[in-house]
Motif scaffolding. Structure first.
Motif, PDB file in Angstrom:
ATOM      1  N   ILE A 214      61.614 -27.974 -46.316  1.00  0.00           N
ATOM      2  CA  ILE A 214      62.131 -28.498 -47.296  1.00  0.00           C
ATOM      3  C   ILE A 214      61.707 -30.277 -46.822  1.00  0.00           C
ATOM      4  CG2 ILE A 214      64.140 -29.636 -48.502  1.00  0.00           C
ATOM      5  CD1 ILE A 214      65.109 -26.742 -48.353  1.00  0.00           C
ATOM      6  N   PRO A 215      61.260 -31.101 -47.423  1.00  0.00           N
ATOM      7  CA  PRO A 215      60.866 -32.399 -47.201  1.00  0.00           C
ATOM      8  C   PRO A 215      61.957 -33.141 -46.349  1.00  0.00           C
ATOM      9  CG  PRO A 215      59.988 -31.987 -49.222  1.00  0.00           C
ATOM     10  CD  PRO A 215      60.847 -30.865 -48.876  1.00  0.00           C
ATOM     11  N   PRO A 216      63.235 -33.410 -46.912  1.00  0.00           N
ATOM     12  CA  PRO A 216      64.242 -34.005 -45.864  1.00  0.00           C
ATOM     13  C   PRO A 216      64.364 -33.344 -44.550  1.00  0.00           C
ATOM     14  CG  PRO A 216      65.557 -33.153 -47.672  1.00  0.00           C
ATOM     15  CD  PRO A 216      63.827 -32.918 -48.213  1.00  0.00           C
ATOM     16  N   PHE A 243      50.512 -29.683 -44.602  1.00  0.00           N
ATOM     17  CA  PHE A 243      52.172 -29.438 -44.669  1.00  0.00           C
ATOM     18  C   PHE A 243      52.382 -28.517 -46.179  1.00  0.00           C
ATOM     19  CE2 PHE A 243      55.887 -31.905 -46.954  1.00  0.00           C
ATOM     20  CZ  PHE A 243      56.600 -31.294 -45.958  1.00  0.00           C
ATOM     21  N   ILE A 244      53.299 -27.483 -45.902  1.00  0.00           N
ATOM     22  CA  ILE A 244      53.705 -26.715 -46.862  1.00  0.00           C
ATOM     23  C   ILE A 244      55.287 -27.017 -47.137  1.00  0.00           C
ATOM     24  CG2 ILE A 244      54.043 -24.253 -47.942  1.00  0.00           C
ATOM     25  CD1 ILE A 244      51.725 -23.697 -45.572  1.00  0.00           C
ATOM     26  N   TYR A 245      55.520 -27.208 -48.491  1.00  0.00           N
ATOM     27  CA  TYR A 245      56.669 -27.556 -48.759  1.00  0.00           C
ATOM     28  C   TYR A 245      57.403 -26.868 -50.289  1.00  0.00           C
ATOM     29  CZ  TYR A 245      54.898 -30.576 -52.257  1.00  0.00           C
ATOM     30  OH  TYR A 245      54.253 -31.348 -53.290  1.00  0.00           O
ATOM     31  N   GLY A 246      58.603 -26.977 -50.327  1.00  0.00           N
ATOM     32  CA  GLY A 246      59.323 -26.571 -51.637  1.00  0.00           C
ATOM     33  C   GLY A 246      60.827 -26.957 -51.713  1.00  0.00           C
ATOM     34  N   ARG A 263      48.574 -40.728 -41.173  1.00  0.00           N
ATOM     35  CA  ARG A 263      47.255 -40.294 -41.669  1.00  0.00           C
ATOM     36  C   ARG A 263      47.623 -39.418 -42.989  1.00  0.00           C
ATOM     37  NH1 ARG A 263      45.757 -35.264 -39.643  1.00  0.00           N
ATOM     38  NH2 ARG A 263      46.606 -34.965 -37.512  1.00  0.00           N
ATOM     39  N   LYS A 264      46.674 -39.246 -43.776  1.00  0.00           N
ATOM     40  CA  LYS A 264      46.990 -38.272 -44.786  1.00  0.00           C
ATOM     41  C   LYS A 264      46.910 -36.935 -44.492  1.00  0.00           C
ATOM     42  CE  LYS A 264      45.731 -41.266 -48.440  1.00  0.00           C
ATOM     43  NZ  LYS A 264      47.053 -41.393 -49.225  1.00  0.00           N
ATOM     44  N   VAL A 265      47.793 -36.112 -44.856  1.00  0.00           N
ATOM     45  CA  VAL A 265      47.689 -34.376 -44.651  1.00  0.00           C
ATOM     46  C   VAL A 265      47.618 -33.930 -45.888  1.00  0.00           C
ATOM     47  CG1 VAL A 265      48.619 -32.677 -43.443  1.00  0.00           C
ATOM     48  CG2 VAL A 265      48.604 -34.651 -42.033  1.00  0.00           C
ATOM     49  N   ALA A 266      46.743 -32.762 -45.912  1.00  0.00           N
ATOM     50  CA  ALA A 266      46.964 -32.015 -47.069  1.00  0.00           C
ATOM     51  C   ALA A 266      48.256 -31.268 -47.294  1.00  0.00           C
ATOM     52  CB  ALA A 266      45.401 -30.821 -47.096  1.00  0.00           C
ATOM     53  N   SER A 267      48.752 -30.740 -48.577  1.00  0.00           N
ATOM     54  CA  SER A 267      49.919 -30.381 -48.689  1.00  0.00           C
ATOM     55  C   SER A 267      49.921 -29.223 -49.799  1.00  0.00           C
ATOM     56  CB  SER A 267      50.948 -31.310 -49.047  1.00  0.00           C
ATOM     57  OG  SER A 267      50.639 -31.903 -50.438  1.00  0.00           O
ATOM     58  N   ILE A 268      50.914 -28.247 -49.774  1.00  0.00           N
ATOM     59  CA  ILE A 268      50.663 -27.174 -50.646  1.00  0.00           C
ATOM     60  C   ILE A 268      52.282 -26.928 -51.389  1.00  0.00           C
ATOM     61  CG2 ILE A 268      50.664 -24.865 -51.200  1.00  0.00           C
ATOM     62  CD1 ILE A 268      48.459 -24.578 -48.969  1.00  0.00           C
ATOM     63  N   GLU A 269      52.491 -27.283 -52.460  1.00  0.00           N
ATOM     64  CA  GLU A 269      53.783 -26.993 -53.006  1.00  0.00           C
ATOM     65  C   GLU A 269      54.121 -25.635 -53.388  1.00  0.00           C
ATOM     66  OE1 GLU A 269      56.914 -29.031 -56.186  1.00  0.00           O
ATOM     67  OE2 GLU A 269      54.592 -29.479 -56.387  1.00  0.00           O
ATOM     68  N   LEU A 270      55.312 -25.073 -52.858  1.00  0.00           N
ATOM     69  CA  LEU A 270      55.988 -23.793 -53.206  1.00  0.00           C
ATOM     70  C   LEU A 270      56.966 -23.689 -54.200  1.00  0.00           C
ATOM     71  CD1 LEU A 270      55.678 -22.189 -49.681  1.00  0.00           C
ATOM     72  CD2 LEU A 270      53.859 -22.317 -51.423  1.00  0.00           C
ATOM     73  N   TYR A 353      48.358 -20.974 -66.607  1.00  0.00           N
ATOM     74  CA  TYR A 353      49.740 -21.554 -66.567  1.00  0.00           C
ATOM     75  C   TYR A 353      50.052 -22.152 -65.546  1.00  0.00           C
ATOM     76  CZ  TYR A 353      50.046 -19.467 -71.407  1.00  0.00           C
ATOM     77  OH  TYR A 353      49.981 -18.992 -72.606  1.00  0.00           O
ATOM     78  N   ARG A 354      50.204 -23.544 -65.346  1.00  0.00           N
ATOM     79  CA  ARG A 354      50.714 -24.173 -64.136  1.00  0.00           C
ATOM     80  C   ARG A 354      51.893 -25.042 -64.656  1.00  0.00           C
ATOM     81  NH1 ARG A 354      45.117 -25.248 -63.040  1.00  0.00           N
ATOM     82  NH2 ARG A 354      44.534 -24.024 -61.379  1.00  0.00           N
ATOM     83  N   LEU A 355      52.805 -25.384 -63.741  1.00  0.00           N
ATOM     84  CA  LEU A 355      54.080 -25.863 -64.009  1.00  0.00           C
ATOM     85  C   LEU A 355      54.527 -26.663 -63.093  1.00  0.00           C
ATOM     86  CD1 LEU A 355      56.401 -24.175 -62.597  1.00  0.00           C
ATOM     87  CD2 LEU A 355      56.573 -22.767 -64.541  1.00  0.00           C
ATOM     88  N   VAL A 356      55.600 -27.800 -63.592  1.00  0.00           N
ATOM     89  CA  VAL A 356      56.320 -28.579 -62.585  1.00  0.00           C
ATOM     90  C   VAL A 356      57.681 -28.209 -62.714  1.00  0.00           C
ATOM     91  CG1 VAL A 356      54.691 -30.136 -62.276  1.00  0.00           C
ATOM     92  CG2 VAL A 356      56.265 -30.823 -63.978  1.00  0.00           C
ATOM     93  N   VAL A 357      58.472 -28.337 -61.580  1.00  0.00           N
ATOM     94  CA  VAL A 357      59.936 -28.338 -61.736  1.00  0.00           C
ATOM     95  C   VAL A 357      60.519 -29.632 -62.147  1.00  0.00           C
ATOM     96  CG1 VAL A 357      62.139 -27.534 -60.736  1.00  0.00           C
ATOM     97  CG2 VAL A 357      60.133 -26.330 -60.133  1.00  0.00           C
TER      98      VAL A 357
END
Length: 499
Positions: A214-216, A243-246, A263-270, A353-357
């Motif tokens: 979790i980011p924080p 970086f994998i986060y949710g 620097r920038k790093v690729a990320s994946i949201e779960l 079907y893609r969504l955001v919270v």
């Protein structure tokens, strides 16, 4: 290229094809899931009580099974917790995921032998989709860290009980065990700050390539690493690639993370929860996460604006529209039925079907009829931070209904800054302007002099951590609500930071 990297690429292509097959046939896939769920649970106590043997269509289901949250489903869950079989799903669960509810106290979410594998495969598939899209599998040779709860479990009437992230730790594949950090002993440390310090010691000299959490709480880990080494994270971990986060939106933290990393790093949201693993980001350049339509969960959606009506219309996947705020309901092979998970979502695409919270149905501000939601406050602070160059660590928002004499009411934003800005007033104005553009009701209240423009209150360094510690929710899977329709959180926060 290593054998592991080559194998990962081959496997990634195979999994991507399987995902495409159900993603491209959404209505058929959900119909198959629905039929299987109903037929499997016909002879359970819940199935008998709700006439599952007579249910053939979604309309039948709506008539037989009302929308429930945890508290309303609790009489059935309590029977399961006491050790009874065949209550919500055939047999008994293999685990209970213990969570802290805002209204229900401790919640025990069942995890069954049918539902548990989807929690594991979804996280794996998110990484595999990234490999299939980018062609990059170098990171599988490095070390991976997952900031999570303790894997220690306790028994309750013969069923293991623990935090979801701790339960999942028992399912790390053997081929990843040598790559995975922190150690089992460190993961079992209960005190979050002590645990993060131990994780820093274990990882500071390792070849870290994937970092997840979790980011924080990842931010806390990064800050401790930087303080110890006096190096940017990207220099310390030269091969850190993903970086994998949710759990919470990454956008408000992104500028701070990039400064910490250098620097920038690729990320994946779960999009995981104890109730199910609902979605994951399958494309780097597409907004939203791919909804898991083939994972033993049948979805229904209710327009958020209609949710508190007596009989709100329940939509299936074929009826939803892009850009509408929906409350998401699930029925699952863990034995949850027309279950309100509490989240609101918006679809960014219906093919696939893609969504955001977008927020929580109980977390909003409408003290004056404005109905401001989580997505709007997160977008507003992101735009304000970008416009002013200010970086924030954490924030929450509440209405001030009873201001000082002769002053209009307003929204009060409690913000912990990475560095104290020179002009907080300008920052507040940028937030206010963004919120007014997004929410016409809020704009009307400002124009009509019902509300004054919002105020920002500076929270001292570590103020939010101190508050979370004071309520016993520091670290792990615990998240600070972004906004509330009352001042319970901010009043407690003020007491903590004013000590």
């Amino acid at each position: 290229m290593s054998i592991k990297s080559l194998g990962a690429k081959i496997f990634a292509k195979h999994i991507r094809k399987k995902i495409n097959k159900w993603a491209n046939n959404p209505i058929k896939t959900q119909k198959q899931v629905f039929d299987k769920l109903i037929r499997s649970a016909e002879d359970t106590a819940f199935g008998n009580d709700h006439h599952f043997s007579m249910i053939k269509t979604h309309d039948d289901f709506v008539k037989s099974v009302p929308i429930r949250d945890y508290e309303e489903l609790r009489p059935y869950v309590d029977r399961v917790v006491k050790g009874e079989s065949d209550v919500l799903w055939p047999g008994k669960p293999i685990y209970f995921a213990k969570t802290s509810g805002t209204t229900s106290g401790v919640k025990y979410i069942p995890l069954t032998s049918d539902s548990m594998p989807t929690h594991i495969s979804a996280a794996r598939n998110a990484i595999l989709c990234y490999i299939a899209e980018s062609g990059n599998a170098r990171f599988v040779n490095g070390k991976m860290i997952f900031l999570q709860g303790s894997p220690e479990l306790v028994e309750k009437n013969g069923i293991n009980l623990g935090r979801l992230s701790g339960i999942v730790a028992h399912y790390v594949p053997k081929y990843l065990q040598k790559n995975r950090l922190p150690s089992w002993e460190t993961n079992c440390i209960d005190d979050w700050e002590t645990k993060v310090d131990a994780i820093v010691e274990e990882t500071v000299n390792e070849n870290m390539t994937i970092i997840s959490g979790i980011p924080p709480w990842v931010q806390m880990y990064f800050e401790k690493l930087k303080k110890k080494t006096e190096k940017p994270i990207g220099e310390l971990f030269k091969n850190f690639e993903l970086f994998i986060y949710g759990g919470v939106n990454y956008e408000p933290y992104k500028a701070t993370f990039e400064k910490l990393i250098g620097r920038k790093v690729a990320s994946i949201e779960l999009y995981p929860a104890s109730e199910g693993f609902f979605a994951f980001q399958d494309k780097q350049n597409e907004k939203g996460m791919l909804l898991q339509l083939d994972s033993g969960m049948f979805y229904e959606f209710v327009k958020a604006e209609e949710f508190f009506e007596e009989n709100p219309k329940r939509l299936t996947i074929g009826d939803v529209e892009v850009g509408v705020n929906y409350v998401m309901l699930i029925s699952s092979n863990a034995g949850l039925w027309a279950y309100n998970i509490g989240d609101t979502v918006m679809f960014t695409s219906t093919s696939p079907y893609r969504l955001v919270v977008s927020g929580r149905i109980k977390h909003f501000i409408s003290a004056f009829g404005e109905h401001v939601i989580g997505k709007e406050v997160e977008q507003a602070i992101k735009e304000a931070a970008e416009a002013t160059g200010i970086m924030i660590k954490e924030f929450t928002v509440a209405p001030q209904i009873n201001p000082e004499e002769s002053e209009l009411p307003y929204h009060e934003w409690f913000v912990e800054f990475q560095e104290t800005p020179e002009d907080i007033e300008e920052f507040a104005l940028q937030i206010d302007n963004s919120l007014r553009k997004q929410n016409s009701y809020y704009d009307d209240l400002i124009v009509g002099n019902v509300l004054r423009t919002l105020k920002v209150r500076k929270v001292p360094k570590n103020g939010f951590n101190d508050y979370m510690k004071s309520i016993g929710k520091l670290g792990g899977q615990n998240k600070l609500p972004r906004l509330s329709n009352d001042r319970k959180i901010v009043d407690s926060l003020v007491i903590t930071i004013d000590k």
